[in-house]
Design an enzyme around this catalytic site. Structure first.
Site, PDB file in Angstrom:
ATOM      1  N   SER B 176      -4.788  -1.992   3.217  1.00 31.11           N
ATOM      2  CA  SER B 176      -4.977  -0.545   3.301  1.00 31.11           C
ATOM      3  C   SER B 176      -5.906  -0.217   4.474  1.00 31.11           C
ATOM      4  CB  SER B 176      -5.516  -0.031   1.956  1.00 31.11           C
ATOM      5  OG  SER B 176      -5.416   1.376   1.889  1.00 31.11           O
ATOM      6  N   ASP B 342       5.154   0.489  -2.922  1.00 29.74           N
ATOM      7  CA  ASP B 342       4.048   1.239  -2.329  1.00 29.74           C
ATOM      8  C   ASP B 342       4.569   2.544  -1.729  1.00 29.74           C
ATOM      9  OD1 ASP B 342       1.867   2.182  -0.869  1.00 29.74           O
ATOM     10  OD2 ASP B 342       1.302   0.206  -0.117  1.00 29.74           O
ATOM     11  N   HIS B 375       0.751   0.851  -4.218  1.00 32.69           N
ATOM     12  CA  HIS B 375      -0.211   0.455  -3.178  1.00 32.69           C
ATOM     13  C   HIS B 375      -1.276  -0.501  -3.729  1.00 32.69           C
ATOM     14  CE1 HIS B 375      -2.328   0.824   0.581  1.00 32.69           C
ATOM     15  NE2 HIS B 375      -3.401   1.319   0.002  1.00 32.69           N
TER      16      HIS B 375
END
Lengths: 402, 402
Positions: B176, B342, B375
């Site tokens: 991320s 995600d 995610h």
């Protein structure tokens, strides 16, 4: 022009907006008609509340035939209202939200059908809701308004249908929250619907939908302008506009798709010379600001709370044993439509609906529209939807002739 | 116990939480060490700002060997910090956020590697950020803190690496926002990284990510407790906790998936006897409340604003002609990992990254983890990630032996 780089930017845009965008008696009617409910007794609600002197605002297009068998009910989504059809005019600044689908020669052909659309209970465009005057206090209900459910709204529509002389709808049609009403119509009044079309909806609100809805409600509740729902006397600009704008922004993003945002906005900046301050704006942010402001001008924040809660409470299984049991006698011919890229009401939910109806023996037309528009596809994909409706109406004709 | 049916429920939970959850000098160190930057001159930032007396808080595991060639930098995500590894203990109530991956015998084996993780610039767990004291005023920076970018954070980490005697990292790894730092390391300091692993990240923040990030910032900005960023003296319970909780809620939902929410929460109610009031809670709402409260206890709302903005500004193409040009000489062996479900950093973004690196001639290992965790899969799918790392480290070994 100086760069939009101040913390005031997201905070002060609401300056000249009235505290509530609700329609009030005395405002232009713009096609609205009204059905008074329970003139001799209050309208009792599923959650235990009561509404005295409640009314339903609706609009109609086309003409009801003598047999009263050509009526179609269109059910609106969260921030929609009774104005489903008609072009923008000087008297009516907004085109109907489904004007591409409803009209002479269109998929829902007003030369053939008498089309009705009613503002939902708890709404803010003429039907009784939290911005309406509470007859007990003489002031707007605010959060004293009782909780309303999809079933309450369907019962209010049924009361309106009776008053209009409509015993049985040829079809009840709607997307998203409208699609929830559609399903409840078939479950609550199977003898009063000849067919239904439910688009981008579900047998029950999913926890994913509830999560988004709850975050929007929290955003409104933390806006000091919300004031525990008591803001109707607030001067312009001091209503719960920023909270409502955050809630609307959350909804708007969930209504679309990553692909569409990429195509439409990329990484464009509002002011390409101004990048590095905390509140500088990407174009996508300015788009969300714009739609937040637009909703604040025409909606009521308390209605937003109540209607989101109404959607969260949508559960065809409640009080009927289970969702499966609720559908066990389902026999209404049904068109069930999904948008392929819908992340908020993903196709799995409509597949479930279609299977529930089919298992009970109903004729089901299942369509998945191959679109990257996300949930909002139900308002955008006119061609694909028109085609689905044409096929479905032909099927329904053949079923009832046979 | 009375039903949680009051508007106070989402409004008053923050009662006993300190205004900021930032770490302050004097608080327990819990493994933190500090690198002072620019003792004789301020640290200049990409956006034009300057930081005097800035410092970087970091933690380490394992030992640096004599050749100083066994160091791995782990980069944390938005609400992470330097505490990447280690079990929960009485002295250290939280396990490291990647403890399943980092440790003796684990995928990132601290018997072999010297692992470093640093809190990012603008953070609130020891590295200089908006909650730090502004040496000019003697008070917390608040929104006088300058805008910081991923590149600024990477330069701060490079300064720390030099001080630690690390000329070249064996690998720089993160997911991320961590994965953004990873990419910038390879672009800014290609001679200082032998390999990189970027998980669930992107060459540039997408408009979809920016939209979510912006809505979280707006939610904080409308909380009266935020007070234009000047809340550090506020009594317990009066900081911007509810705004931060909404922002956190938005992020939490985007980090997961519709499927996971369905499996985990369904339509469960907090109090099954209480359904019909406006603020009654589904279990999914209570989950979001819990995580909002948890973050408010350990994070700083201004840091949340600055780090979200830092992520929005992530664009490897900025100042380099274009993203393609930025990658034109990319030669660092790279592991690029996606999580199949995600929605926030969809696999298309990592496919783009992998293609950019491959086109330039770099050795790329591309992995898509087949998980419905969304995610957050980068924090959860330990087995699949461990396997990907093992394969990648073997490849890197073979490349550098050859």
């Amino acid at each position: 022009m100086s760069a939009p780089s101040s913390a005031d930017l997201p905070r002060n845009w609401a300056r000249n907006i009235a505290a509530s965008g609700a329609w009030k008696p005395g405002d232009p009617l713009r096609g609205r008609e009204f059905h008074q409910m329970g003139t001799n007794r209050p309208f009792a609600l599923e959650g235990g509340g009561m509404l005295s002197n409640a009314e339903v605002a609706y609009e109609t297009w086309g003409s009801l035939n003598d047999a009263a068998d050509n009526a179609i009910l269109v059910c609106h989504a969260l921030t929609g209202d009774s104005h489903a059809a008609g072009p923008a005019t000087p008297q009516q600044p907004e085109a109907g939200w489904w004007d591409d689908l409803i009209g002479p020669g269109r998929a829902i052909d007003t030369d053939r059908w008498f089309v009705v659309c009613a503002n939902v209970l708890g709404g803010c465009q003429g039907t009784t809701g939290p911005a309406s005057i509470n007859p007990t206090t003489g002031r707007p209900y605010g959060t004293d308004f009782p909780t309303v459910t999809i079933r309450d709204t369907v019962r209010a529509q049924a009361s309106m249908a009776t008053a209009l002389g409509i015993d049985c709808w040829h079809s009840v049609i709607g997307g998203s929250m409208g699609g929830m009403q559609v399903i409840e119509w078939a479950l609550m009044y199977p003898e009063r619907v000849r067919s239904i079309a439910s688009i981008a909806s579900a047998a029950a609100a999913s926890p994913w939908q509830i999560a988004w809805s709850a975050l929007g409600r929290l955003a409104i509740s933390i806006d000091p302008g919300w004031n525990n729902g008591d803001y109707y006397d607030a001067p312009d600009g001091e209503g719960p506009h920023r909270g409502l704008a955050v809630a609307r922004g959350i909804a708007n993003v969930t209504y679309r798709s990553d692909e569409i945002y990429e195509q439409r906005f990329g990484r464009g900046l509002v002011d390409p010379t101004s990048v590095f301050a905390l509140w500088d704006r990407f174009q996508v942010e300015s788009y969300l600001d714009h739609h937040g402001e637009k909703l604040a001008r025409r909606f009521d924040a308390n209605s937003y709370l109540y209607l989101n809660r109404m959607m969260d409470l949508h559960d065809t299984g409640r009080g009927r044993g289970s969702v499966d049991k609720a559908f066990s006698k389902f026999a209404t011919p049904a068109l069930i439509v999904s948008i392929r890229s819908d992340a908020l009401y993903p196709p799995r939910l409509q597949t479930e609906l279609a299977e529930l109806a089919r298992s009970a023996g109903a004729v089901v037309q299942r369509e998945v529209i191959d679109s990257d528009q996300g949930h909002d596809g139900f308002l955008i994909e006119t061609a694909a939807m028109s085609e689905a409706f044409a096929k479905f109406f032909a099927t329904v004709d053949s079923l009832y002739v046979a």
